[in-house]
Design an enzyme around this catalytic site. Structure first.
Site, PDB file in Angstrom:
ATOM      1  N   CYS A 100     -16.900  25.126  15.631  1.00 32.56           N
ATOM      2  CA  CYS A 100     -16.717  23.959  16.507  1.00 32.56           C
ATOM      3  C   CYS A 100     -15.519  24.104  17.439  1.00 32.56           C
ATOM      4  O   CYS A 100     -15.278  23.237  18.275  1.00 32.56           O
ATOM      5  CB  CYS A 100     -16.628  22.711  15.667  1.00 32.56           C
ATOM      6  SG  CYS A 100     -18.097  22.546  14.620  1.00 32.56           S
ATOM      7  N   HIS A 137     -10.126  16.473  19.126  1.00 33.40           N
ATOM      8  CA  HIS A 137     -11.336  16.999  18.485  1.00 33.40           C
ATOM      9  C   HIS A 137     -12.157  15.809  17.988  1.00 33.40           C
ATOM     10  O   HIS A 137     -13.351  15.752  18.191  1.00 33.40           O
ATOM     11  CB  HIS A 137     -10.932  17.937  17.351  1.00 33.40           C
ATOM     12  CG  HIS A 137     -12.064  18.673  16.722  1.00 33.40           C
ATOM     13  ND1 HIS A 137     -12.986  19.393  17.444  1.00 33.40           N
ATOM     14  CD2 HIS A 137     -12.427  18.789  15.407  1.00 33.40           C
ATOM     15  CE1 HIS A 137     -13.858  19.937  16.607  1.00 33.40           C
ATOM     16  NE2 HIS A 137     -13.552  19.578  15.381  1.00 33.40           N
ATOM     17  N   GLU A 192      -5.692  15.137  12.209  1.00 36.23           N
ATOM     18  CA  GLU A 192      -5.500  15.314  13.650  1.00 36.23           C
ATOM     19  C   GLU A 192      -4.652  14.193  14.245  1.00 36.23           C
ATOM     20  O   GLU A 192      -3.781  14.453  15.086  1.00 36.23           O
ATOM     21  CB  GLU A 192      -6.859  15.387  14.362  1.00 36.23           C
ATOM     22  CG  GLU A 192      -6.695  15.761  15.828  1.00 36.23           C
ATOM     23  CD  GLU A 192      -8.000  15.790  16.603  1.00 36.23           C
ATOM     24  OE1 GLU A 192      -9.013  15.243  16.105  1.00 36.23           O
ATOM     25  OE2 GLU A 192      -7.990  16.336  17.722  1.00 36.23           O
ATOM     26  N   LYS A 218     -16.566  13.078  21.458  1.00 38.03           N
ATOM     27  CA  LYS A 218     -17.658  13.078  20.464  1.00 38.03           C
ATOM     28  C   LYS A 218     -18.093  11.671  20.075  1.00 38.03           C
ATOM     29  O   LYS A 218     -19.168  11.507  19.505  1.00 38.03           O
ATOM     30  CB  LYS A 218     -17.228  13.865  19.218  1.00 38.03           C
ATOM     31  CG  LYS A 218     -17.064  15.368  19.461  1.00 38.03           C
ATOM     32  CD  LYS A 218     -16.683  16.106  18.193  1.00 38.03           C
ATOM     33  CE  LYS A 218     -16.356  17.570  18.471  1.00 38.03           C
ATOM     34  NZ  LYS A 218     -15.009  17.738  19.099  1.00 38.03           N
ATOM     35  N   HIS A 248     -21.597  15.365  18.020  1.00 42.18           N
ATOM     36  CA  HIS A 248     -20.913  16.643  17.856  1.00 42.18           C
ATOM     37  C   HIS A 248     -21.853  17.782  18.240  1.00 42.18           C
ATOM     38  O   HIS A 248     -22.805  18.082  17.530  1.00 42.18           O
ATOM     39  CB  HIS A 248     -20.444  16.786  16.406  1.00 42.18           C
ATOM     40  CG  HIS A 248     -19.416  17.859  16.202  1.00 42.18           C
ATOM     41  ND1 HIS A 248     -19.230  18.908  17.091  1.00 42.18           N
ATOM     42  CD2 HIS A 248     -18.496  18.043  15.220  1.00 42.18           C
ATOM     43  CE1 HIS A 248     -18.258  19.687  16.652  1.00 42.18           C
ATOM     44  NE2 HIS A 248     -17.790  19.184  15.523  1.00 42.18           N
ATOM     45  N   PHE A 277     -14.935  24.619  11.245  1.00 44.12           N
ATOM     46  CA  PHE A 277     -15.284  25.235   9.973  1.00 44.12           C
ATOM     47  C   PHE A 277     -14.844  26.700  10.032  1.00 44.12           C
ATOM     48  O   PHE A 277     -14.966  27.353  11.070  1.00 44.12           O
ATOM     49  CB  PHE A 277     -16.809  25.200   9.757  1.00 44.12           C
ATOM     50  CG  PHE A 277     -17.315  23.925   9.125  1.00 44.12           C
ATOM     51  CD1 PHE A 277     -16.534  22.790   9.045  1.00 44.12           C
ATOM     52  CD2 PHE A 277     -18.597  23.875   8.596  1.00 44.12           C
ATOM     53  CE1 PHE A 277     -17.005  21.625   8.449  1.00 44.12           C
ATOM     54  CE2 PHE A 277     -19.078  22.720   7.995  1.00 44.12           C
ATOM     55  CZ  PHE A 277     -18.291  21.595   7.928  1.00 44.12           C
TER      56      PHE A 277
END
Lengths: 91, 454
Positions: free
Chosen positions: B206, B349, B360, B378, B383, B439
């Site tokens: 991502c 993010h 975050e 997002k 996503h 990830f």
């Protein structure tokens, strides 16, 4: 392979020619029925695979790998499709 | 010798919000979020924890010059990339013409292809082609059963088998290998547009889209290239929801307990996970400043800094201290030559998972305080995995161009008192940051600047 029991319909021949032109990127000029796909029209091995897929898509049927290996010229393709095309497409 | 500067001169985008960049950006500014129930048919195969996702709209692939023959040999992720790249090149004013009809190869007028590169990110590349190929492979012995199709059966197993058989192709796709390989997206763009410089795939989950733009920046700065197509592409819409299930089983996805519309809520205390998007792509034309000036290109924004780090902690969860994300941001700011206090806008993010948003938001608070505007694209797009960082880089460039920041959908009770944009906000924006985590443990951050007015 290129000796069908009845002459191919002009419709099938025209559709086959369109598919061959699309796959091989042939924009202009004649494509004589006797043209050899590899030697005369420049088809490589990827084009040969693409041509079979495109024919299956156009005529809604399946061409076996053994059958595909015998298609050397434009008239081979027209004859094969003409012979095998039925109410349900190539099958 | 002064450092080569890199500017964005073209943007193309496809996302659940629309089939082109203006449609996506308009939807962002209007706060129109993409969210829908998953297809009922998927429940044949799995009872899902999450029941919502963000599907793509109908995309006009023919308008991007993708022929029916090309559709047979391109994975959908590559097709989305082509649509975005085509739009980006047109937006950059790079007129192109078809130079090889058989291979579908185009050439942009006045562009030295040997000085142009491609940097594209993806998380799972041709996964839906792999799934289709494996289905065709495994079910070949029972494919004759297809003739049973049509009638409803008494047992769900027969219905499921019929549904599966109905999707099987007549022929195992002989282009499967070239469609599945992770570098297919980058290679497709390089071949299609005759770009013969570095051709790089960033497989960084991502964070891939963000990293791809960052690596394009480095390539142009280093003098390896003068222009790059960069961004990301993803497509995970397999007909049976298998990819969705993989994320669902890992308990990462948004729950719809609060209703479909309210399911996707990054940075809200009521968040439950991320909203998986069916796919998307964004491509930026990035170019050395003088190269852009010489051809009279319109500059949307400047890319001025990049940093990346790796957590070395867990394949699936962020390292709780956020130290490596902080370090990536620090590296990007140092690369740009600015201080955290200079940053006007942070495109986070912001996935909506409990852990991501906790870590975050703490990192943003520690580094930037509450001064900069913060949003999560997002919250609107869902996503888009490896495309998301590229979509967000495009959104940041458009925000700098228009001096407007879109709002965070469904943000009612923020996890921390940051400068969250709750709705579209006009603001003087000079410096902006876009950051991604992934990830595996990747962190990547870009710094962008408003284009010079002269």
């Amino acid at each position: 392979m290129s000796d069908p029991s009845s002459p191919p319909s002009t419709d099938v021949a025209a559709r086959v020619e369109t598919v061959i032109r699309d796959v091989l990127g042939l924009e202009s000029g004649d494509v004589p029925a006797s043209s050899r796909l590899r030697e005369d029209l420049g088809a490589d091995s990827v084009d040969a695979v693409m041509l079979v897929m495109a024919l299956e898509r156009e005529f809604k049927g399946k061409i076996s790998d053994e059958e595909a290996a015998r298609l050397a010229t434009v008239e081979d393709v027209v004859a094969h499709v003409s012979l095998r095309i039925g109410a349900q497409g190539l099958s | 010798m002064s450092r080569r500067r890199v500017v964005v001169t073209g943007i193309g985008m496809v996302s659940p919000l629309g089939g082109a960049a203006p449609a996506c950006w308009d939807a962002c500014l209007a706060g129109r979020a993409a969210v829908a129930p998953i297809p009922d048919a998927w429940l044949r195969w799995s009872g899902c924890q999450s029941t919502v996702w963000a599907p793509l709209p109908a995309i006009d692939f023919a308008a991007a010059g993708i022929t029916p023959l090309e559709e047979m040999r391109l994975d959908r992720s590559a097709m989305l990339a082509v649509v975005a790249a085509d739009e980006a090149l047109a937006d950059a004013g790079l007129e192109r013409s078809l130079v090889d009809v058989k291979r579908g190869i185009w050439q942009a007028a006045g562009l030295d292809g040997e000085r142009a590169g491609v940097f594209m990110g993806t998380a799972v590349a041709g996964i839906t082609t792999l799934i289709a190929a494996q289905n065709a492979h495994l079910l070949a012995p029972v494919q004759p059963l297809e003739r049973r199709g049509g009638a409803e059966h008494a047992d769900p197993a027969s219905d499921a088998l019929d549904a599966l058989l109905a999707t099987l192709p007549k022929r195992f796709n002989p282009f499967s290998v070239a469609m599945i390989m992770p570098n297919a997206v980058s290679a497709t763009l390089g071949a299609r547009y005759s770009l013969r410089g570095p051709n790089v795939t960033c497989a960084m989950a991502c964070a891939a889209g963000t990293a791809a733009v960052g690596h394009a920046l480095r390539s142009i700065r280093a003098g390896d290239t003068d222009l790059a197509l960069c961004g990301g592409a993803e497509f995970v819409g397999d007909p049976f929801g298998g990819v969705f299930r993989a994320f669902d089983t890992a308990r990462t996805l948004a729950s719809a307990v609060a209703g479909t519309e309210g399911a996707n809520r990054p940075f809200d205390r009521g968040r439950t996970g991320f909203l998986l998007a069916e796919g998307g792509a964004a491509v930026l034309v990035c170019e050395e400043l003088e190269h852009a000036r010489r051809r009279g290109a319109r500059v949307c924004a400047e890319i001025v800094g990049y940093g990346e780090t790796f957590d070395a902690y867990s394949m699936m969860i962020m390292e709780p201290s956020g130290r490596q994300l902080t370090r990536a941001l620090g590296a990007a700011l140092a690369d740009a030559g600015i201080a955290p206090a200079d940053v006007d806008y942070v495109n986070a993010h912001g996935t909506g998972t409990v852990v991501n948003d906790d870590v975050e938001s703490a990192v943003i608070e520690d580094l930037f305080g509450s001064r900069p505007l913060v949003n999560a694209t997002k919250s609107l797009t869902g996503h888009c995995l490896g495309a998301s960082g590229a979509i967000e880089a495009a959104v940041v460039a458009l925000s700098l161009r228009d001096q407007r920041v879109h709002g965070c959908a469904n943000l009612e009770d923020p996890v921390r008192p940051l400068g969250f944009a709750r709705r579209t906000t006009d603001a003087a924006l000079r410096w902006a940051v876009s950051q991604s985590s992934a990830f595996g443990g990747h962190n990547a951050a870009l710094v962008m600047r408003q284009a010079d007015t002269v």
